[in-house]
Design a protein around this motif. Structure first.
Motif, PDB file in Angstrom:
ATOM      1  N   ALA A 202     -21.861 -34.034  42.794  1.00 15.47           N
ATOM      2  CA  ALA A 202     -22.349 -33.180  43.793  1.00 15.47           C
ATOM      3  C   ALA A 202     -23.359 -33.992  44.825  1.00 15.47           C
ATOM      4  O   ALA A 202     -23.468 -33.845  45.814  1.00 15.47           O
ATOM      5  N   HIS A 203     -24.438 -34.624  43.898  1.00 15.10           N
ATOM      6  CA  HIS A 203     -25.467 -35.220  44.825  1.00 15.10           C
ATOM      7  C   HIS A 203     -25.059 -36.569  45.298  1.00 15.10           C
ATOM      8  O   HIS A 203     -25.379 -36.907  46.279  1.00 15.10           O
ATOM      9  N   THR A 204     -23.881 -37.399  44.712  1.00 17.47           N
ATOM     10  CA  THR A 204     -23.485 -38.820  45.383  1.00 17.47           C
ATOM     11  C   THR A 204     -22.200 -38.918  45.860  1.00 17.47           C
ATOM     12  O   THR A 204     -21.843 -39.844  46.589  1.00 17.47           O
ATOM     13  N   GLY A 205     -21.450 -37.948  45.332  1.00 18.16           N
ATOM     14  CA  GLY A 205     -20.187 -38.095  45.705  1.00 18.16           C
ATOM     15  C   GLY A 205     -19.142 -39.053  44.908  1.00 18.16           C
ATOM     16  O   GLY A 205     -17.920 -39.317  45.138  1.00 18.16           O
ATOM     17  N   TRP A 206     -19.766 -39.563  43.663  1.00 14.72           N
ATOM     18  CA  TRP A 206     -19.044 -40.463  42.801  1.00 14.72           C
ATOM     19  C   TRP A 206     -17.978 -39.786  42.208  1.00 14.72           C
ATOM     20  O   TRP A 206     -18.214 -38.642  41.624  1.00 14.72           O
ATOM     21  N   THR A 207     -17.107 -40.578  42.034  1.00  9.83           N
ATOM     22  CA  THR A 207     -15.878 -40.021  40.969  1.00  9.83           C
ATOM     23  C   THR A 207     -15.385 -41.390  40.455  1.00  9.83           C
ATOM     24  O   THR A 207     -15.397 -42.299  41.101  1.00  9.83           O
TER      25      THR A 207
ATOM     26  N   ASN B 104     -26.334 -36.328  33.819  1.00 11.77           N
ATOM     27  CA  ASN B 104     -25.260 -36.726  33.131  1.00 11.77           C
ATOM     28  C   ASN B 104     -23.904 -37.673  33.902  1.00 11.77           C
ATOM     29  O   ASN B 104     -23.685 -37.039  35.002  1.00 11.77           O
ATOM     30  N   ILE B 105     -23.495 -38.584  33.433  1.00 10.12           N
ATOM     31  CA  ILE B 105     -22.415 -39.394  34.094  1.00 10.12           C
ATOM     32  C   ILE B 105     -21.320 -39.655  32.853  1.00 10.12           C
ATOM     33  O   ILE B 105     -21.918 -39.940  31.978  1.00 10.12           O
ATOM     34  N   GLY B 106     -20.112 -39.521  33.283  1.00  8.52           N
ATOM     35  CA  GLY B 106     -19.083 -39.769  32.401  1.00  8.52           C
ATOM     36  C   GLY B 106     -17.777 -39.871  33.146  1.00  8.52           C
ATOM     37  O   GLY B 106     -17.886 -39.447  34.288  1.00  8.52           O
ATOM     38  N   GLY B 107     -16.923 -40.141  32.242  1.00 10.40           N
ATOM     39  CA  GLY B 107     -15.388 -40.133  32.808  1.00 10.40           C
ATOM     40  C   GLY B 107     -14.678 -38.553  32.812  1.00 10.40           C
ATOM     41  O   GLY B 107     -15.373 -37.743  32.676  1.00 10.40           O
TER      42      GLY B 107
END
Length: 341
Positions: A307-312, A255-258
Motif C-alpha cells: 500500500a505504501h510503495t505500490g510494489w508487487t 513485511n516483504i515477501g512473495g
C-alpha cells in the motif's frame, strides 16, 4: 554551472546474493554512485557483472571492513558519507547460528549498532534500510497467519534472536536520534547466487551435481514440511529501492515477501521436475540438516508495504526455480569447487 554530485549509496554485504543484485539494479536503474562494504576475504564471484565498473572506478567502489571492527566501519562511513544505506551484511544462516551463537550475535546485533552509530556521527541525514528477517517471528501459531507486522516475536534460533536485536536497533535510532531508519522483515527470497547452505539452493546444487555425474543420485534434505512463501531476489532488491525512495517513514517496519506459499518439499519437487534425471533420484533425510527448532510457518501479510510503495512481485515461482537451477548448472559446468553440504 557544475552539475550536482549524484547520490551515494552504501551497501553493506555487497558481495552477497542480495547485495550484488541490488548493486546491479542501482547501476542500471539510477545515476547513484554505489559504495560496497565487504570483508577483505569475501569471495567476489557474485560481483562478476560489476568488475568492469569496479576496475575502472566508475560508479562502483569497494571498501573493506568487518562488522565486528568498530574503527573499520566508522572509517568507511566517514569516507563515503552516504545519502542512502542498505544494511544487508549479516551472519545469515540460521542453522550455523546454533553452533556459532556468539559470532552471530556479535556480527548481527553489535555490527548493526556499529553501522548505525557511525551513520549517526558522520551521515545523520542518510535514508537507512536495516534488513531484519521474517525469522524474528519464529514459532507462529497457525491462527496468526498470514503474519503481519504486529505479530509477536518468538525467535526460534540464535540467528532469529540476533535479528530481533537488529530490528529493535533500527527503530531505536529512528526514535532516539531522529534518523530516517526503516526496517524490513523479508520472507524467503532466492534465485541466482543463493548460497548453498540454504535448502532450496542446496537442492538445486545437488541436482546440478547429479546431472554432471559428480554426485550419486541421492539428494540429502532436512525438514520438508516447513511452510514458506517464496519471492525472487530480483523482486526483493526492487522492493528495497522503493523502500528508500517512496516517502520514507522514519521508524517504519515492513513485511516483504512473495505470493507463492508452499512447503520445502514442494520446492524440491519443482526443482526435480526441471531435471532429466528426476526419475533416477531418491531423497534421503540427513539429520545434520535439521534445526533443533524450526520456524515452520512463514507466510507474510505484505499489505502495509504494498500500500505504501505500490510494489508487487514480477517474477513467478516457476521462473525463480528455473533460474536458480540454471545458475547452479552454470557453476558446475564452470568447474566451481563445491562440497555436499
Amino acid at each position: 554551472m557544475s552539475r550536482p554530485s549524484p547520490p551515494r549509496a552504501l551497501i553493506t554485504g555487497i558481495t552477497g546474493m542480495v547485495g550484488s543484485h541490488l548493486a546491479e539494479f542501482l547501476l542500471a536503474e539510477t545515476d547513484w554512485d554505489i559504495h560496497g562494504l565487504c570483508r577483505w576475504r569475501s569471495p567476489l564471484d557474485n560481483l562478476a557483472g560489476l568488475t568492469g565498473a569496479i576496475d575502472r572506478g566508475e560508479r562502483v567502489f569497494l571498501h573493506y571492513a568487518d562488522l565486528r571492527d568498530t574503527l573499520g566501519v566508522d572509517q568507511v562511513v566517514a569516507e563515503t558519507t552516504p545519502d542512502v544505506v542498505f544494511h544487508l551484511a549479516a551472519q545469515s544462516f540460521p542453522k550455523t547460528s546454533f553452533s556459532n551463537p556468539l559470532d552471530t550475535l556479535d556480527t548481527n546485533i553489535e555490527g548493526t549498532a556499529r553501522v548505525l552509530e557511525a551513520l549517526r556521527r558522520h551521515a545523520p541525514q542518510a535514508v537507512i534500510h536495516v534488513c531484519s528477517s521474517s525469522e524474528v517471528f519464529g514459532r507462529v501459531p497457525r491462527d496468526r497467519l498470514p503474519i503481519d507486522e504486529d505479530c509477536p516475536f518468538h525467535p526460534a534460533s540464535p540467528y532469529a534472536i540476533s535479528k530481533v536485536g537488529t530490528d529493535l536497533l533500527g527503530r531505536h535510532y529512528a526514535e532516539a536520534y531522529g534518523m530516517t531508519v526503516m526496517t524490513t522483515r523479508m520472507f524467503t527470497h532466492t534465485g541466482p547466487r543463493r548460497g548453498d547452505v540454504f535448502a532450496e539452493s542446496s537442492f538445486a546444487k545437488q541436482i546440478a551435481l547429479i546431472e554432471a555425474d559428480r554426485q550419486p543420485p541421492v539428494i540429502k534434505v532436512g525438514n520438508l514440511k516447513s511452510l514458506r512463501t517464496v519471492a525472487d531476489v530480483r523482486d526483493a532488491v526492487r522492493a528495497y529501492y522503493l523502500l528508500v525512495t517512496v516517502n520514507p517513514v522514519p521508524g517504519a517496519a515492513y513485511n516483504i515477501g512473495g505470493t507463492h506459499s508452499c512447503t520445502v518439499g514442494d520446492i524440491l519437487d519443482a526443482l526435480l521436475a526441471l531435471s532429466p534425471r528426476r526419475d533416477d533420484i531418491r531423497i534421503e533425510v540427513d539429520p545434520a540438516r535439521l534445526r533443533p527448532i524450526d520456524a515452520d510457518l512463514q507466510v507474510p501479510d505484505t499489505r502495509r508495504f504494498t500500500a505504501h510503495t505500490g510494489w508487487t512481485p514480477r517474477y513467478t515461482f516457476a521462473q525463480t526455480m528455473h533460474d536458480l537451477l540454471e545458475d547452479w548448472r552454470a557453476r558446475v559446468r564452470a568447474g566451481v569447487p563445491v562440497i555436499n553440504r
